[in-house]
Design an enzyme around this catalytic site. Structure first.
Site, PDB file in Angstrom:
ATOM      1  N   HIS A 186       0.825  -1.217   0.000  1.00  0.00           N
ATOM      2  CA  HIS A 186       0.000   0.000   0.000  1.00  0.00           C
ATOM      3  C   HIS A 186       0.859   1.268   0.000  1.00  0.00           C
ATOM      4  O   HIS A 186       0.435   2.314   0.499  1.00  0.00           O
ATOM      5  CB  HIS A 186      -0.964  -0.004   1.195  1.00  0.00           C
TER       6      HIS A 186
ATOM      7  N   ALA B 206       0.834 -10.503  18.393  1.00  0.00           N
ATOM      8  CA  ALA B 206       1.848 -10.835  17.377  1.00  0.00           C
ATOM      9  C   ALA B 206       3.245 -10.810  17.977  1.00  0.00           C
ATOM     10  O   ALA B 206       4.071 -11.673  17.671  1.00  0.00           O
ATOM     11  CB  ALA B 206       1.750  -9.853  16.217  1.00  0.00           C
TER      12      ALA B 206
HETATM   13  P1  OAD Z   1      -7.362  -4.222  10.200  1.00  0.00           P
HETATM   14  O1  OAD Z   1      -7.600  -3.178  11.232  1.00  0.00           O
HETATM   15  O2  OAD Z   1      -8.450  -4.490   9.230  1.00  0.00           O
HETATM   16  O3  OAD Z   1      -6.998  -5.603  10.900  1.00  0.00           O
HETATM   17  C1  OAD Z   1      -6.049  -5.681  11.932  1.00  0.00           C
HETATM   18  C2  OAD Z   1      -5.934  -7.125  12.386  1.00  0.00           C
HETATM   19  O4  OAD Z   1      -4.889  -7.212  13.324  1.00  0.00           O
HETATM   20  C3  OAD Z   1      -7.207  -7.651  13.079  1.00  0.00           C
HETATM   21  O5  OAD Z   1      -7.403  -8.995  12.673  1.00  0.00           O
HETATM   22  C4  OAD Z   1      -6.817  -7.582  14.575  1.00  0.00           C
HETATM   23  O6  OAD Z   1      -7.463  -8.590  15.358  1.00  0.00           O
HETATM   24  C5  OAD Z   1      -5.338  -7.874  14.497  1.00  0.00           C
HETATM   25  N1  OAD Z   1      -4.542  -7.336  15.614  1.00  0.00           N
HETATM   26  C6  OAD Z   1      -4.627  -6.149  16.242  1.00  0.00           C
HETATM   27  N2  OAD Z   1      -3.671  -6.022  17.182  1.00  0.00           N
HETATM   28  C7  OAD Z   1      -2.942  -7.172  17.146  1.00  0.00           C
HETATM   29  C8  OAD Z   1      -1.822  -7.679  17.864  1.00  0.00           C
HETATM   30  N3  OAD Z   1      -1.230  -6.960  18.815  1.00  0.00           N
HETATM   31  N4  OAD Z   1      -1.367  -8.901  17.561  1.00  0.00           N
HETATM   32  C9  OAD Z   1      -1.967  -9.653  16.585  1.00  0.00           C
HETATM   33  N5  OAD Z   1      -3.021  -9.241  15.877  1.00  0.00           N
HETATM   34  C10 OAD Z   1      -3.497  -8.007  16.137  1.00  0.00           C
HETATM   35  O7  OAD Z   1      -6.003  -3.805   9.458  1.00  0.00           O
HETATM   36  P2  OAD Z   1      -5.430  -4.344   8.064  1.00  0.00           P
HETATM   37  O8  OAD Z   1      -5.853  -5.739   7.824  1.00  0.00           O
HETATM   38  O9  OAD Z   1      -3.993  -4.021   8.020  1.00  0.00           O
HETATM   39  O10 OAD Z   1      -5.641   0.178   3.573  1.00  0.00           O
HETATM   40  O11 OAD Z   1      -6.172  -3.398   7.056  1.00  0.00           O
HETATM   41  C11 OAD Z   1      -5.905  -3.540   5.685  1.00  0.00           C
HETATM   42  C12 OAD Z   1      -6.033  -2.222   4.996  1.00  0.00           C
HETATM   43  O12 OAD Z   1      -7.269  -1.620   5.345  1.00  0.00           O
HETATM   44  C13 OAD Z   1      -5.009  -1.184   5.404  1.00  0.00           C
HETATM   45  O13 OAD Z   1      -3.763  -1.344   4.757  1.00  0.00           O
HETATM   46  C14 OAD Z   1      -5.678   0.084   5.008  1.00  0.00           C
HETATM   47  C15 OAD Z   1      -7.064  -0.194   5.532  1.00  0.00           C
HETATM   48  O14 OAD Z   1      -8.111   0.462   4.932  1.00  0.00           O
HETATM   49  C16 OAD Z   1      -5.812   1.347   2.955  1.00  0.00           C
HETATM   50  O15 OAD Z   1      -5.995   2.381   3.567  1.00  0.00           O
HETATM   51  C17 OAD Z   1      -5.767   1.266   1.453  1.00  0.00           C
END
Ligand code: OAD
Length: 250
Positions: free
Chosen positions: A119, A231
């Site tokens: 991204h 994580a």
């Molecule tokens: P999300 O906020 O959708 O997901 C975060 C994930 O990390 C969830 O499954 C949480 O349970 C998990 N999580 C949070 N804290 C954690 C920890 N300490 N250890 C392990 N797991 C943990 O974020 P992304 O999947 O990165 O894109 O989101 C994808 C994209 O959506 C981003 O890159 C962004 C957003 O819109 C754009 O803006 C284009």
């Protein structure tokens, strides 16, 4: 959990090629909120108003309010044990490459040198009108940062409605098609096309190891192992197991 960790360590140490797909959850323990957990960024800012390219073009100042708030957090953030552990895995020869959806540079700061920024990145800013590029550092004092042509600059992160950088997209597809193991760490895997990577890897017979705080649609579907929790704790434990037991874990 101990048994799952052993199985994960076994898969990683026996895999000829392991890659990782990471998301915002890998950086929450560095103090950067994720997007979709409760209290995540999208609970404060509506993505259709703050994260689309059309929103940026219509009202860049409004979007910079969010970008500026994020920059304050991200610029002071340090890599946590998950970033550092993944860097160690690369140095030990157990992790070929990280495909990250994050734009915070923390994998690189944590010691990984093979990082695909799916991204984009927040280190550089570009002018949509004249194309001139600047380092974010150079413009950090100004709000909003403007180009010498006086247009508001955009960070080189991918907004909704923009293309994934071609090189990142192609290389990720190649890696997903040839990996024997994919670690999915800290991502809800809801955003396309990054969320195709686990499917592609699975179709090519890769083992999928998922590490997430909460279950996702992958957990009951394509993940071979789902390790639930922090994580940083899980990656550290995994790295220790691999380090201590050597190449073959039985
Ligand atoms: P999300 O906020 O959708 O997901 C975060 C994930 O990390 C969830 O499954 C949480 O349970 C998990 N999580 C949070 N804290 C954690 C920890 N300490 N250890 C392990 N797991 C943990 O974020 P992304 O999947 O990165 O894109 O989101 C994808 C994209 O959506 C981003 O890159 C962004 C957003 O819109 C754009 O803006 C284009």
């Amino acid at each position: 959990m101990d048994e799952l960790l052993k199985q994960a360590a076994n898969i990683v140490s026996n895999s000829k090629m392991t890659i990782a797909l990471t998301g915002a959850g890998v950086s929450t323990e560095s103090g950067i909120p994720d997007f979709r957990s409760s209290g995540g960024l999208w609970s404060k800012y509506n993505p259709s108003e703050f994260a689309t390219i059309s929103a940026f073009k219509a009202d860049p100042l409004k979007v910079w309010e969010m970008l500026h708030a994020m920059d304050k957090i991200v610029s002071g953030a340090k890599p946590n044990a998950a970033h550092i552990g993944m860097g160690d895995l690369e140095k030990m020869g157990f992790l070929e490459c990280i495909i990250t959806q994050n734009v915070d540079n923390l994998h690189q700061a944590g010691g990984s040198s093979h990082v695909i920024e799916y991204h984009g990145n927040s280190r550089t800013l570009s002018c949509l009108w004249c194309g001139k590029s600047y380092s974010a550092e150079e413009k950090r004092g100004s709000f909003p940062p403007v180009c010498e042509c006086q247009q508001v600059l955009k960070p080189d992160v991918v907004f909704f409605g923009e293309m994934i950088p071609a090189l990142a997209m192609n290389r990720s597809l190649e890696l997903a098609s040839s990996a024997q193991c994919l670690m999915v760490v800290g991502t809800s895997a809801l955003v396309s096309p990054a969320n195709l990577i686990p499917d592609i890897a699975k179709r090519n017979n890769a083992k999928i190891i998922e590490i997430n705080m909460e279950r996702t649609h992958l957990s009951d579907g394509i993940s071979d192992l789902f390790l639930q929790g922090s994580a940083s704790k899980i990656i550290s434990a995994l790295v220790n197991l691999i380090k201590n037991k050597g190449n073959k874990i039985i």
